[in-house]
Write an enzyme that holds these catalytic residues in place. Structure first.
Site, PDB file in Angstrom:
ATOM      1  N   LYS A 131       2.971   3.641   6.122  1.00 34.07           N
ATOM      2  CA  LYS A 131       4.071   2.708   5.877  1.00 34.07           C
ATOM      3  C   LYS A 131       3.994   1.349   6.711  1.00 34.07           C
ATOM      4  O   LYS A 131       3.601   1.324   7.924  1.00 34.07           O
ATOM      5  CB  LYS A 131       5.482   3.280   6.276  1.00 34.07           C
ATOM      6  CG  LYS A 131       6.451   2.556   6.072  1.00 34.07           C
ATOM      7  CD  LYS A 131       7.884   3.242   6.283  1.00 34.07           C
ATOM      8  CE  LYS A 131       9.032   2.858   5.902  1.00 34.07           C
ATOM      9  NZ  LYS A 131      10.404   3.600   6.224  1.00 34.07           N
ATOM     10  N   SER A 206      13.078   3.946   2.305  1.00 32.55           N
ATOM     11  CA  SER A 206      12.408   2.842   2.426  1.00 32.55           C
ATOM     12  C   SER A 206      11.014   2.985   2.387  1.00 32.55           C
ATOM     13  O   SER A 206       9.988   2.147   2.373  1.00 32.55           O
ATOM     14  CB  SER A 206      12.766   2.216   3.715  1.00 32.55           C
ATOM     15  OG  SER A 206      12.550   3.018   4.897  1.00 32.55           O
ATOM     16  N   SER A 230      14.745   7.955   4.159  1.00 29.74           N
ATOM     17  CA  SER A 230      13.602   7.116   3.558  1.00 29.74           C
ATOM     18  C   SER A 230      12.392   8.000   3.649  1.00 29.74           C
ATOM     19  O   SER A 230      11.517   7.472   3.038  1.00 29.74           O
ATOM     20  CB  SER A 230      13.613   5.922   4.695  1.00 29.74           C
ATOM     21  OG  SER A 230      14.851   5.168   4.622  1.00 29.74           O
TER      22      SER A 230
END
Length: 532
Positions: A131, A206, A230
């Site tokens: 990420k 996210s 997330s």
């Protein structure tokens, strides 16, 4: 605690605003969005892409497969598929190929036995994606914030360093929502990520870029973070596995924004992957010394577990109703566990679950041990330097001039309204403590709780603006500080992933991970996009 008339009016106005913004977004998508010949990527044809991280590492250690061939296969897949899904936002192919060559050279020169290699490098040669919010040396680390578009990581985040030390080879970094605070992964730097099961649908957030990258077989293991779902929402929407560990087990150092104060405890870094067997080995590596707090090597006898389940939150006026598809899928799991596995299964009604959103807000409103207020989101937007006026940014957004996304502007506008007063915080803190005790007492050390991952399957782009509170189905377990594994359960009639959350008591992560492997064997696990 029934909602007041004023609260209902505010909710109606908020949803109406979200609906109008959503219409604008959909119109932009129809008129100016990217066009693709297919709504899904092509199915995987390369066999190497259909092996778990553990299987790949074993073949590489046994010298039956060259690491460079594995990495090249993933690079080819990324080049073919990533333009459609926009999951990986920065490649490091040249470096990855050099690292793969070094692995092959090491294996050719040193004749260490397989057991020694596995002990030293359990993920030797396994492709990895990270990420973008995490530091990966030499790669951007903006978290989608335009003010940080030139930020380049000088070092690796702790978990990234641990995985690299275990032999994993990073292929690139993946997209996220702006400042990791929304459940659609879109920002002004990298644009929007698309769901590989239908490009018109969201990937979640996210850690959404990670979710769609793994689901599309552009990577096999990945790193995500979770403070409200997330990891779990992207894992659910993209039909893969994701694990939010017990708090404090996996180090969070080296990501932006890094939760501080009271919120630091609730931010959890965890593994994401296509195959359940990779979860526990990843967690062992990522946790470092913290792994001693877990019991991952404990044998789990699934038949002896106590299963509890609940099909919705009990009727919160904030959230959407749970889709019948998801309820029926959950009931199939329950029936199987009871009739085929022969386990104890009990339906429960935890009345306080309907306050899930309020409990999450209470968590985010908590002051630190030093009495300091939580960091304001508007200060994060300015990267602790530039003054940001949310109202002015909203006006600029309407004119197409803002460098911020509408969810971020909306949160900055509303955060003072959302943040609880001390009186309200204390009220919902008491509810949280009561619900946590109820769950922990119920689960003990031999129980798991099955709960919907979200009220709906992956919605279309922009729809989250009209349903901003639905994330609370995952957010509540962040507030409660419990470990959760997100498990895929096939596809619905429209080809979109189904799934379920598996929850356990504190530090009983081994239970949810064992259930994940069982559900994968029973219900099929990840389904390759494009085959529907």
């Amino acid at each position: 605690m029934a909602p007041s008339f004023t609260a209902r009016i505010q909710l109606f106005l908020l949803r109406a605003l979200g609906f109008l913004i959503g219409l604008v977004g959909r119109a932009a998508l129809v008129l100016g969005g990217p066009k693709f010949a297919s709504k899904t990527p092509r199915p995987v044809t390369e066999p190497l892409l259909l092996l778990s991280g553990m299987q790949l590492a074993k073949l590489i250690r046994q010298r039956k497969v060259k690491c460079i061939d594995v990495v090249q296969a993933y690079i080819n897949r990324i080049k073919d598929v990533n333009p459609m899904i926009n999951g990986i936002v920065k490649y490091r192919f040249e470096e990855a190929m050099k690292e793969a060559h070094a692995v092959d050279q090491k294996l050719a020169e040193k004749q260490e036995d397989e057991a020694t290699l596995e002990n030293k490098w359990p993920f030797l040669g396994v492709p990895l994606t990270v990420k973008e919010a995490f530091q990966l040396q030499g790669m951007p680390n903006s978290s989608g914030l335009m003010n940080r578009r030139d930020a380049i990581a000088k070092t690796d985040a702790t978990v990234v360093a641990l995985l690299k030390g275990a032999g994993a080879i990073p292929l690139g970094i993946t997209n996220c929502s702006e400042l990791c605070m929304w459940y659609e992964s879109s920002n002004k730097i990298y644009g929007r990520s698309n769901n590989p099961y239908d490009l018109q649908h969201i990937v979640g957030g996210s850690s959404g870029g990670e979710g769609c990258t793994l689901a599309a077989a552009c990577s096999v293991i990945g790193v995500g973070s979770d403070i409200g779902g997330s990891i779990r929402m992207p894992a659910f929407f993209n039909g893969i596995f994701g694990h939010k560990p017990s708090p404090g087990v996996v180090p969070n150092k080296g990501q932006f924004p890094l939760a501080v104060g009271a919120q630091e405890l609730f931010l959890c870094t965890g593994p994401m992957c296509r195959y359940a067997e990779d979860l526990a080995p990843m967690l062992k590596v990522m946790a470092g010394p913290g792994i001693k707090r877990l019991k991952l090597d404990t044998k789990v006898h699934l038949k002896d577990l106590k299963f509890y389940w609940m099909e919705h939150d009990g009727g919160s006026f904030l959230m959407s109703k749970v889709d019948q598809d998801l309820i029926m899928t959950q009931k199939k799991v329950v029936v199987h566990l009871e009739t085929i596995l022969g386990a104890s299964v009990q339906h429960v009604k935890l009345k306080k679950m309907k306050y899930s959103f309020q409990l999450w807000i209470a968590m985010m409103s908590a002051k630190g041990h030093d009495g300091k207020e939580p960091v304001k989101f508007v200060d994060l937007l300015g990267d602790h330097g530039k003054h940001v006026s949310p109202l002015w940014e909203l006006i600029k957004w309407c004119l197409g001039l803002s460098v911020y996304t509408i969810p971020s502007i909306g949160l900055a506008l509303l955060e003072e309204k959302l943040r609880y007063s001390n009186e309200k915080y204390q009220k919902f803190k008491a509810v949280e403590e009561s619900l946590r005790k109820e769950l922990v007492d119920m689960l003990g050390d031999d129980g798991v709780f099955l709960y919907p991952s979200h009220p709906t399957v992956a919605p279309k782009h922009h729809v989250p603006l009209t349903r901003p509170f639905n994330f609370a189905y995952t957010g509540v377990f962040s507030a409660l500080g419990l470990p959760v594994t997100q498990c895929p359960l096939g596809l619905n009639a429209k080809g979109l992933p189904l799934g379920i959350q598996v929850v356990a008591g504190p530090f009983n992560d081994h239970l949810t991970l064992a259930v994940a492997q069982y559900l994968e064997k029973t219900f099929g696990g990840w389904v390759c996009p494009g085959k529907f």
